[in-house]
Design an enzyme around this catalytic site. Structure first.
Site, mmCIF file in Angstrom:
data_model
loop_
_atom_site.group_PDB
_atom_site.id
_atom_site.type_symbol
_atom_site.label_atom_id
_atom_site.label_comp_id
_atom_site.label_asym_id
_atom_site.label_seq_id
_atom_site.Cartn_x
_atom_site.Cartn_y
_atom_site.Cartn_z
ATOM 1 N N ASN A 9 0.833 -1.175 -0.084
ATOM 2 C CA ASN A 9 0.062 -0.101 0.014
ATOM 3 C C ASN A 9 1.037 1.165 0.085
ATOM 4 O OD1 ASN A 9 -1.757 1.794 0.499
ATOM 5 N ND2 ASN A 9 -2.408 1.292 2.624
ATOM 6 N N LYS A 11 0.085 4.301 -0.348
ATOM 7 C CA LYS A 11 -0.959 5.433 0.226
ATOM 8 C C LYS A 11 -0.207 6.783 -0.740
ATOM 9 C CE LYS A 11 -0.173 3.452 4.720
ATOM 10 N NZ LYS A 11 0.014 3.465 6.232
ATOM 11 N N GLY A 167 2.498 2.482 10.771
ATOM 12 C CA GLY A 167 3.522 3.548 10.694
ATOM 13 C C GLY A 167 4.181 3.666 11.927
ATOM 14 N N SER A 199 3.344 -2.154 10.455
ATOM 15 C CA SER A 199 4.894 -2.033 10.551
ATOM 16 C C SER A 199 5.440 -3.517 10.575
ATOM 17 C CB SER A 199 5.153 -1.746 12.222
ATOM 18 O OG SER A 199 4.864 -0.367 12.353
HETATM 19 P P1 PGA Z 1 2.832 0.284 7.644
HETATM 20 O O1 PGA Z 1 1.302 0.462 7.075
HETATM 21 O O2 PGA Z 1 3.163 -0.940 6.974
HETATM 22 O O3 PGA Z 1 3.646 1.303 7.175
HETATM 23 O O4 PGA Z 1 3.068 0.197 9.158
HETATM 24 C C1 PGA Z 1 0.527 -0.508 6.849
HETATM 25 C C2 PGA Z 1 -0.714 -0.064 6.145
HETATM 26 O O5 PGA Z 1 -1.309 0.924 6.747
HETATM 27 O O6 PGA Z 1 -1.438 -0.593 5.399
#
Ligand code: PGA
Length: 248
Positions: A9, A11, A167, A199
């Site tokens: 993802n 984002k 995150g 994470s």
């Molecule tokens: P992250 O995000 O791996 O950066 O923690 C996961 C997500 O929001 O799908």
């Protein structure tokens, strides 16, 4: 042998030059991964036209409209996604639930629209820190999942993403994920792929991939670097090989 999934993802990250990263993911995945792992990248909508032309990696949207067409400024419909070669779509991500007021009933509706167009919804659910601290995480998440599931019978993926783990650099523990995924398995049935997100990185992916009801990962930050992403993917392959060895 069961199918496993690694889903990136991105984002709101990535400009046209970053399509090169998806090409790199596709090459690395071809060279190093086993075919029982589905690799999906969900770039921002602006990159979907280019991404849809890259072979050997599936492409996902990060959201879609619950409506087919009409006066919905800024929205992207499922048929628009489909036309670009998109086959998966994230819905109900906690960032959209928090910042855009996306309710579970809307998520369920989006899931139905995606299924009826032949796309796979990736339905995200997860508890905030307060719920985890109150020891109410399983109740909170199963309730949210029940309200977010499609009415139709079509296939979907369900991603458990604790809000506090996204995150933050701190993934949920093996025990927390294990208990949650057992509960979600009961709810969603044996055929639904269950993903963990929050994470995930190369350092913790091996242990998380071994959890019984974890069929894959939804990866945010670590999916922006192709080599890191593929390192995580390789550990899902490895876990599946271990699983096969244990069952003979
Ligand atoms: P992250 O995000 O791996 O950066 O923690 C996961 C997500 O929001 O799908």
């Amino acid at each position: 042998m069961r199918m496993r999934y690694i889903i990136g993802n991105w984002k709101m990250n990535g400009l046209a030059a970053d399509l090169e990263k998806i090409i790199q993911i596709s090459k690395l995945s071809n060279r190093t991964l086993q075919p029982d792992l589905t690799v999906v990248v969900c770039p921002p909508a602006t990159l979907l036209p280019g991404a849809g032309e890259i072979h050997d990696v599936s492409i996902g949207g990060q959201d879609c409209s619950p409506y087919e067409k009409g006066a919905y400024t800024g929205e992207i419909s499922v048929s628009m996604l489909k036309e670009l070669g998109v086959t998966y779509c994230i819905i109900g991500h906690s960032e959209r639930r928090a910042a855009h007021g996306e309710k579970s009933s809307i998520v369920a509706r989006k899931a139905d629209v995606l299924i009826s167009a032949g796309l796979f919804p990736i339905i995200c659910v997860g508890e905030p820190a307060e719920s985890r601290n109150r020891d109410d995480a399983i109740g909170f998440v199963t309730r949210m999942a029940r309200e977010s599931l499609p009415q139709s019978d079509g296939p979907f993926l369900l991603a458990y993403e604790p809000v506090w783990a996204i995150g933050s650099g701190r993934a949920a523990s093996v025990g927390e994920i294990s208990a949650m995924h057992d509960a979600l398995r009961n709810l969603a049935g044996p055929q639904t792929p269950l993903l963990y997100g929050g994470s995930v990185k190369p350092e913790n992916a091996g242990a998380l991939a071994e959890i019984r009801n974890v069929d894959g990962f939804l990866v945010g930050g670590a999916s922006l670097d192709p080599e890191t992403f593929i390192k995580i993917a390789a550990q899902l392959n490895e876990a599946e090989r271990n699983c096969e060895r244990a069952s003979v």
